[in-house]
Design a protein around this motif. Structure first.
Motif, short mmCIF file in Angstrom:
data_model
loop_
_atom_site.label_atom_id
_atom_site.label_comp_id
_atom_site.label_asym_id
_atom_site.label_seq_id
_atom_site.Cartn_x
_atom_site.Cartn_y
_atom_site.Cartn_z
N PRO A 31 -17.86 3.27 5.61
CA PRO A 31 -18.08 4.65 5.16
C PRO A 31 -19.49 5.13 5.46
CG PRO A 31 -18.14 3.14 3.30
CD PRO A 31 -17.71 2.33 4.48
N SER A 32 -19.64 6.44 5.64
CA SER A 32 -20.96 7.02 5.84
C SER A 32 -21.79 6.86 4.58
CB SER A 32 -20.84 8.50 6.22
OG SER A 32 -20.03 9.19 5.30
N ARG A 33 -23.10 6.78 4.74
CA ARG A 33 -23.99 6.28 3.69
C ARG A 33 -24.47 7.36 2.72
NH1 ARG A 33 -27.84 1.99 6.92
NH2 ARG A 33 -26.20 0.98 8.13
N TYR A 34 -23.59 7.86 1.94
CA TYR A 34 -24.03 8.73 0.84
C TYR A 34 -22.95 8.75 -0.23
CZ TYR A 34 -21.03 12.53 2.61
OH TYR A 34 -19.96 13.30 3.02
N GLY A 35 -23.34 9.30 -1.39
CA GLY A 35 -22.39 9.38 -2.50
C GLY A 35 -22.00 8.01 -3.03
N LYS A 36 -20.75 7.85 -3.35
CA LYS A 36 -20.29 6.62 -3.99
C LYS A 36 -20.34 5.40 -3.09
CE LYS A 36 -16.27 8.18 -5.21
NZ LYS A 36 -16.36 9.60 -4.83
N ARG A 47 -34.77 11.73 0.80
CA ARG A 47 -33.63 12.41 0.19
C ARG A 47 -34.03 13.81 -0.25
NH1 ARG A 47 -29.74 8.83 -2.18
NH2 ARG A 47 -30.14 6.70 -1.55
N LEU A 48 -33.03 14.65 -0.38
CA LEU A 48 -33.21 15.96 -0.97
C LEU A 48 -32.18 16.12 -2.09
CD1 LEU A 48 -33.73 18.71 1.79
CD2 LEU A 48 -35.32 18.02 -0.01
N PRO A 49 -32.48 16.93 -3.11
CA PRO A 49 -31.47 17.22 -4.12
C PRO A 49 -30.20 17.77 -3.47
CG PRO A 49 -33.61 18.02 -4.82
CD PRO A 49 -33.77 17.56 -3.40
N ALA A 50 -29.06 17.42 -4.01
CA ALA A 50 -27.79 17.78 -3.39
C ALA A 50 -27.65 19.28 -3.17
CB ALA A 50 -26.63 17.27 -4.25
N ARG A 51 -28.07 20.09 -4.13
CA ARG A 51 -27.91 21.54 -4.02
C ARG A 51 -28.70 22.09 -2.84
NH1 ARG A 51 -28.11 23.45 -10.42
NH2 ARG A 51 -26.17 22.38 -11.02
N ARG A 96 -19.48 28.00 1.12
CA ARG A 96 -20.10 26.68 1.20
C ARG A 96 -21.62 26.75 1.14
NH1 ARG A 96 -16.99 22.43 0.17
NH2 ARG A 96 -18.36 21.11 1.42
N THR A 97 -22.19 27.90 1.54
CA THR A 97 -23.65 28.05 1.58
C THR A 97 -24.21 28.63 0.29
OG1 THR A 97 -23.58 28.40 3.98
CG2 THR A 97 -25.59 29.05 2.83
N PHE A 98 -23.60 29.69 -0.21
CA PHE A 98 -24.20 30.46 -1.29
C PHE A 98 -23.55 30.25 -2.66
CE2 PHE A 98 -25.05 32.87 2.63
CZ PHE A 98 -26.44 32.90 2.58
N ILE A 99 -22.40 29.58 -2.70
CA ILE A 99 -21.72 29.38 -3.98
C ILE A 99 -21.59 27.90 -4.32
CG2 ILE A 99 -19.59 29.79 -5.29
CD1 ILE A 99 -19.17 32.30 -3.58
N TYR A 100 -20.95 27.13 -3.45
CA TYR A 100 -20.71 25.71 -3.71
C TYR A 100 -21.97 24.92 -4.07
CZ TYR A 100 -19.69 20.80 -2.72
OH TYR A 100 -19.58 19.43 -2.80
N PRO A 101 -23.09 25.06 -3.32
CA PRO A 101 -24.26 24.21 -3.62
C PRO A 101 -24.82 24.39 -5.03
CG PRO A 101 -24.49 25.23 -1.45
CD PRO A 101 -23.33 25.88 -2.12
N PHE A 102 -24.66 25.57 -5.57
CA PHE A 102 -25.29 25.85 -6.87
C PHE A 102 -24.44 25.37 -8.05
CE2 PHE A 102 -27.01 28.80 -3.76
CZ PHE A 102 -28.36 28.53 -3.91
N PHE A 103 -23.28 24.82 -7.75
CA PHE A 103 -22.43 24.24 -8.80
C PHE A 103 -22.25 22.74 -8.63
CE2 PHE A 103 -21.16 28.71 -8.79
CZ PHE A 103 -21.18 28.99 -10.16
N THR A 104 -22.62 22.21 -7.45
CA THR A 104 -22.40 20.79 -7.20
C THR A 104 -23.28 19.94 -8.10
OG1 THR A 104 -22.32 19.08 -5.49
CG2 THR A 104 -24.14 20.63 -5.37
N ARG A 105 -22.76 18.76 -8.44
CA ARG A 105 -23.50 17.80 -9.26
C ARG A 105 -23.62 16.46 -8.54
NH1 ARG A 105 -20.41 19.29 -14.97
NH2 ARG A 105 -21.38 21.33 -15.26
N GLY A 106 -23.67 16.54 -7.21
CA GLY A 106 -23.74 15.33 -6.41
C GLY A 106 -25.10 14.68 -6.46
N ARG A 107 -25.16 13.46 -5.94
CA ARG A 107 -26.40 12.69 -5.89
C ARG A 107 -27.31 13.24 -4.78
NH1 ARG A 107 -24.81 6.31 -6.71
NH2 ARG A 107 -23.76 6.53 -8.72
N PRO A 108 -28.61 12.90 -4.84
CA PRO A 108 -29.53 13.31 -3.76
C PRO A 108 -29.00 12.89 -2.39
CG PRO A 108 -30.78 12.48 -5.61
CD PRO A 108 -29.32 12.22 -5.94
#
Length: 256
Positions: A31-36, A47-51, A96-108
């Motif tokens: 798997p690609s190296r991010y998230g779980k 790293r950068l914050p997910a949002r 995906r640019t202006f709505i999704y990022p501001f609600f995501t709770r993903g890891r850096p």
């Protein structure tokens, strides 16, 4: 003003198909190296914050077609089918640019993956936008063609599944939580990668509605890119949770 070069569209589309096969070969087994999946692999440093990362990565897919449209003189207003298809592409990436990022709770997010993701969004945003704005030619009644109508329905269905699945995933975590839980509800009842399934359906619908090599190349890339990720998510859930529903498939309900 820019002109249409069919040989450029062909070359970029074939290269996109080749990149899809490269993605498949790289990430089918690992798997690609991010998230779980980052814990079992060496952790990237930057790293950068997910949002912030998702916003920066997805932004070119919205801005590049918008810029191409602004640069076209005279503006392309016809045919209606072409205008609608371009709007659908931009609509997805506006979300995906202006709505999704501001609600995501993903890891850096790893900077290396952000860099390559941004390059891809520039590349694909140019290819899809350039083709639709400068090259695509549709009959005046394309909006009533079965390929257009069925493709639009698939696109809207896929986008609905994708957004709803993202919502269900966000509800699994409270603010500040980073632990993973079993997704429940919606299409997650049947597949581990409901959000990925929705996006794949969405872009194959777009390809059918557009009936073009660039759009089919992008749909194929999407399948090769996030299809393996859905598979690795499925394996992760089965290994991590002893009570994970054994009837769920990885990506396609009742099949895979």
């Amino acid at each position: 003003s820019m002109q249409c070069f069919p040989s450029l569209v062909l070359a970029l589309s074939l290269l996109l198909g080749a990149l899809a096969l490269l993605q498949l070969s790289l990430y089918l087994r690992v798997p690609s190296r991010y998230g779980k999946h980052e814990e079992r692999l060496c952790r990237p440093r930057g790293r950068l914050p997910a949002r912030c990362a998702w916003f920066l990565q997805e932004l070119p897919s919205f801005l590049v077609p918008a810029l191409l449209l602004a640069l076209r003189s005279p503006p392309r207003l016809e045919p209606l089918g072409c205008r609608l298809l371009c709007c659908l592409f931009c609509w997805h990436y506006f979300y995906r640019t202006f709505i999704y990022p501001f609600f995501t709770r993903g890891r850096p997010f790893p900077l290396q993956l952000l860099f390559f993701g941004t390059l891809f969004c520039i590349y694909n945003g140019f290819l899809q936008g350039y083709y639709l704005i400068y090259c695509a030619e549709y009959p005046s009644d394309w909006c009533t063609d079965i390929r257009f109508t069925s493709g639009i329905l698939l696109f809207l269905l896929g986008m609905g599944i994708n957004i709803h699945s993202d919502l269900l995933l966000r509800q699994l975590r409270k603010p500040g939580e980073v632990t993973y839980k079993i997704p429940q509800g919606g299409l997650f009842t049947y597949v581990s990668g409901a959000n990925y399934f929705g996006e794949i359906v969405e872009w194959f619908g777009f390809a059918i509605a557009t009936w073009s090599l660039p759009a089919f190349a992008f749909a194929f890339f999407t399948l090769c890119c996030i299809g393996p990720r859905a598979y690795h998510h499925h394996r992760y859930y089965l290994k991590t949770f002893t009570d994970y529903p054994k009837s769920r498939k990885a990506l396609i309900p009742f099949v895979f």
